[in-house]
Design a protein around this motif. Structure first.
Motif, PDB file in Angstrom:
ATOM      1  N   THR A  96       0.802  -1.216   0.000  1.00 12.45           N
ATOM      2  CA  THR A  96       0.000   0.000   0.000  1.00 12.45           C
ATOM      3  C   THR A  96       0.837   1.269   0.000  1.00 12.45           C
ATOM      4  O   THR A  96       0.440   2.273  -0.615  1.00 12.45           O
ATOM      5  N   LEU A  97       1.990   1.263   0.667  1.00 13.48           N
ATOM      6  CA  LEU A  97       2.765   2.490   0.824  1.00 13.48           C
ATOM      7  C   LEU A  97       4.084   2.473   0.045  1.00 13.48           C
ATOM      8  O   LEU A  97       4.356   3.380  -0.741  1.00 13.48           O
ATOM      9  N   VAL A  98       4.893   1.437   0.301  1.00 17.80           N
ATOM     10  CA  VAL A  98       6.249   1.445  -0.259  1.00 17.80           C
ATOM     11  C   VAL A  98       6.219   1.303  -1.778  1.00 17.80           C
ATOM     12  O   VAL A  98       6.908   2.045  -2.497  1.00 17.80           O
ATOM     13  N   ARG A  99       5.423   0.377  -2.299  1.00 21.30           N
ATOM     14  CA  ARG A  99       5.408   0.163  -3.739  1.00 21.30           C
ATOM     15  C   ARG A  99       4.878   1.383  -4.500  1.00 21.30           C
ATOM     16  O   ARG A  99       5.524   1.806  -5.482  1.00 21.30           O
ATOM     17  N   ALA A 102       7.590   4.052  -4.314  1.00 21.03           N
ATOM     18  CA  ALA A 102       8.714   3.722  -5.185  1.00 21.03           C
ATOM     19  C   ALA A 102       8.364   3.976  -6.643  1.00 21.03           C
ATOM     20  O   ALA A 102       9.172   4.527  -7.410  1.00 21.03           O
ATOM     21  N   ARG A 103       7.149   3.596  -7.054  1.00 21.91           N
ATOM     22  CA  ARG A 103       6.718   3.866  -8.432  1.00 21.91           C
ATOM     23  C   ARG A 103       6.661   5.361  -8.707  1.00 21.91           C
ATOM     24  O   ARG A 103       7.082   5.818  -9.781  1.00 21.91           O
ATOM     25  N   LEU A 104       6.175   6.127  -7.736  1.00 24.75           N
ATOM     26  CA  LEU A 104       6.103   7.576  -7.901  1.00 24.75           C
ATOM     27  C   LEU A 104       7.501   8.186  -8.019  1.00 24.75           C
ATOM     28  O   LEU A 104       7.738   9.063  -8.864  1.00 24.75           O
ATOM     29  N   VAL A 105       8.432   7.695  -7.183  1.00 26.61           N
ATOM     30  CA  VAL A 105       9.811   8.209  -7.246  1.00 26.61           C
ATOM     31  C   VAL A 105      10.451   7.864  -8.581  1.00 26.61           C
ATOM     32  O   VAL A 105      11.120   8.700  -9.216  1.00 26.61           O
ATOM     33  N   VAL A 106      10.236   6.631  -9.054  1.00 25.61           N
ATOM     34  CA  VAL A 106      10.805   6.229 -10.346  1.00 25.61           C
ATOM     35  C   VAL A 106      10.220   7.058 -11.473  1.00 25.61           C
ATOM     36  O   VAL A 106      10.931   7.521 -12.387  1.00 25.61           O
ATOM     37  N   ALA A 107       8.896   7.282 -11.426  1.00 28.68           N
ATOM     38  CA  ALA A 107       8.261   8.095 -12.459  1.00 28.68           C
ATOM     39  C   ALA A 107       8.758   9.535 -12.416  1.00 28.68           C
ATOM     40  O   ALA A 107       9.007  10.153 -13.465  1.00 28.68           O
ATOM     41  N   ALA A 108       8.937  10.078 -11.188  1.00 32.62           N
ATOM     42  CA  ALA A 108       9.434  11.457 -11.070  1.00 32.62           C
ATOM     43  C   ALA A 108      10.860  11.577 -11.598  1.00 32.62           C
ATOM     44  O   ALA A 108      11.206  12.533 -12.305  1.00 32.62           O
ATOM     45  N   VAL A 109      11.708  10.585 -11.264  1.00 33.81           N
ATOM     46  CA  VAL A 109      13.084  10.615 -11.770  1.00 33.81           C
ATOM     47  C   VAL A 109      13.110  10.476 -13.282  1.00 33.81           C
ATOM     48  O   VAL A 109      13.862  11.186 -13.981  1.00 33.81           O
ATOM     49  N   ASP A 110      12.285   9.586 -13.814  1.00 31.50           N
ATOM     50  CA  ASP A 110      12.221   9.428 -15.261  1.00 31.50           C
ATOM     51  C   ASP A 110      11.726  10.704 -15.933  1.00 31.50           C
ATOM     52  O   ASP A 110      12.280  11.134 -16.963  1.00 31.50           O
ATOM     53  N   LEU A 111      10.689  11.324 -15.353  1.00 31.32           N
ATOM     54  CA  LEU A 111      10.189  12.585 -15.897  1.00 31.32           C
ATOM     55  C   LEU A 111      11.243  13.682 -15.824  1.00 31.32           C
ATOM     56  O   LEU A 111      11.417  14.459 -16.776  1.00 31.32           O
ATOM     57  N   LEU A 112      11.976  13.743 -14.710  1.00 28.48           N
ATOM     58  CA  LEU A 112      13.016  14.749 -14.567  1.00 28.48           C
ATOM     59  C   LEU A 112      14.133  14.548 -15.587  1.00 28.48           C
ATOM     60  O   LEU A 112      14.628  15.512 -16.186  1.00 28.48           O
ATOM     61  N   ILE A 113      14.505  13.266 -15.802  1.00 31.29           N
ATOM     62  CA  ILE A 113      15.581  13.013 -16.754  1.00 31.29           C
ATOM     63  C   ILE A 113      15.137  13.335 -18.177  1.00 31.29           C
ATOM     64  O   ILE A 113      15.858  13.989 -18.944  1.00 31.29           O
ATOM     65  N   ARG A 114      13.911  12.886 -18.558  1.00 29.97           N
ATOM     66  CA  ARG A 114      13.484  13.051 -19.942  1.00 29.97           C
ATOM     67  C   ARG A 114      13.089  14.472 -20.286  1.00 29.97           C
ATOM     68  O   ARG A 114      13.371  14.945 -21.391  1.00 29.97           O
ATOM     69  N   HIS A 115      12.430  15.177 -19.327  1.00 29.07           N
ATOM     70  CA  HIS A 115      11.877  16.488 -19.649  1.00 29.07           C
ATOM     71  C   HIS A 115      12.696  17.651 -19.100  1.00 29.07           C
ATOM     72  O   HIS A 115      12.360  18.804 -19.395  1.00 29.07           O
ATOM     73  N   LEU A 116      13.750  17.365 -18.290  1.00 30.14           N
ATOM     74  CA  LEU A 116      14.534  18.475 -17.760  1.00 30.14           C
ATOM     75  C   LEU A 116      16.021  18.316 -18.059  1.00 30.14           C
ATOM     76  O   LEU A 116      16.646  19.209 -18.648  1.00 30.14           O
ATOM     77  N   LEU A 117      16.597  17.175 -17.651  1.00 29.64           N
ATOM     78  CA  LEU A 117      18.038  17.020 -17.808  1.00 29.64           C
ATOM     79  C   LEU A 117      18.445  16.868 -19.271  1.00 29.64           C
ATOM     80  O   LEU A 117      19.406  17.497 -19.730  1.00 29.64           O
ATOM     81  N   VAL A 118      17.699  16.030 -20.009  1.00 29.17           N
ATOM     82  CA  VAL A 118      18.057  15.829 -21.416  1.00 29.17           C
ATOM     83  C   VAL A 118      17.906  17.113 -22.223  1.00 29.17           C
ATOM     84  O   VAL A 118      18.821  17.494 -22.981  1.00 29.17           O
ATOM     85  N   PRO A 119      16.773  17.844 -22.085  1.00 26.07           N
ATOM     86  CA  PRO A 119      16.719  19.140 -22.809  1.00 26.07           C
ATOM     87  C   PRO A 119      17.781  20.131 -22.342  1.00 26.07           C
ATOM     88  O   PRO A 119      18.317  20.891 -23.162  1.00 26.07           O
TER      89      PRO A 119
END
Length: 229
Positions: A96-99, A102-119
């Motif tokens: 209920t909590l950890v998974r 963790a999914r939210l953190v992974v999605a946020a990191v992926d979003l940050l990498i694709r939409h902020l760091l790469v540009p």
């Protein structure tokens, strides 16, 4: 020794010795043997009629009930508590909590990498790419120039050292070697020969003609005066 002597039977023991041996056997050995047999029989009887029934009774009426009580009163409640109070709450927390976190953190990191760091990296590359490439080329040209200068200086130093060795050190070594062979070595041989011809015979004559007689006279005088044994 003849065959008649070897076939002769041994004489019987003295009657007094035989009687003493039988008395010792009756007084010492027989009571000890009887006591040992009684102890063995008593041990067998105790094991058969007391220890074995007592062990079976202890196992049937004490150990088995204690094991049943330990299983049903300790192990089963502990297993139930571990299942309902540890495993299920941890499973619920993980599910209920950890998974989701963790999914939210992974999605946020992926979003940050694709939409902020790469540009951002692409923008920096577009803005400063030529300058960075020029800086890299300049550093590479400077390193090549420095390597070339160091290689040329190393080769020049090697040539200078070889020339100094060929023009200065080798002639000096040869001159010193020639001087040693033609001056010092002959002078040393001449001095050794003169020493053997002059000093060595004089020293031997002095020792044989002067010092040895003086030592003998001194030793004889000391013996005459009883000052030396």
């Amino acid at each position: 020794m003849t065959g008649r002597d070897t076939a002769r039977p041994e004489p019987p023991p003295h009657p007094l010795v035989a009687a003493f041996a039988r008395g010792v056997a009756l007084v010492v050995v027989l009571p000890v043997r009887l006591v040992w047999e009684l102890l063995v029989a008593a041990g067998r009887w105790l094991r058969r009629w007391l220890l074995s029934p007592l062990g079976r009774a202890l196992r049937a009426w004490v150990l088995r009930p204690l094991a049943w009580l330990a299983y049903h009163l300790v192990w089963v409640p502990l297993a139930w508590l571990a299942r309902h109070l540890v495993r299920r709450p941890l499973s619920w927390v993980l599910r209920t909590l950890v998974r989701p976190v963790a999914r939210l953190v992974v999605a946020a990191v992926d979003l940050l990498i694709r939409h902020l760091l790469v540009p951002l990296v692409r923008l920096v590359g577009r803005l400063f790419g030529p300058a960075l490439r020029a800086l890299g080329r300049g550093l590479w040209w400077l390193l090549r120039l420095l390597w070339t200068a160091l290689s040329a200086a190393w080769r020049l130093a090697g040539r200078i050292l070889r020339a100094l060795h060929r023009l200065l050190l080798r002639p000096v070594v040869r001159a010193l070697s020639w001087a040693w062979r033609h001056t010092v070595a002959p002078l040393g041989r001449a001095l050794r020969a003169a020493w053997r011809v002059t000093v060595t015979p004089a020293a031997r004559w002095l020792n044989a003609s002067v010092l040895a007689p003086v030592r003998e006279a001194t030793r004889a005088l000391l013996r005459a005066l009883n000052l030396r044994p």
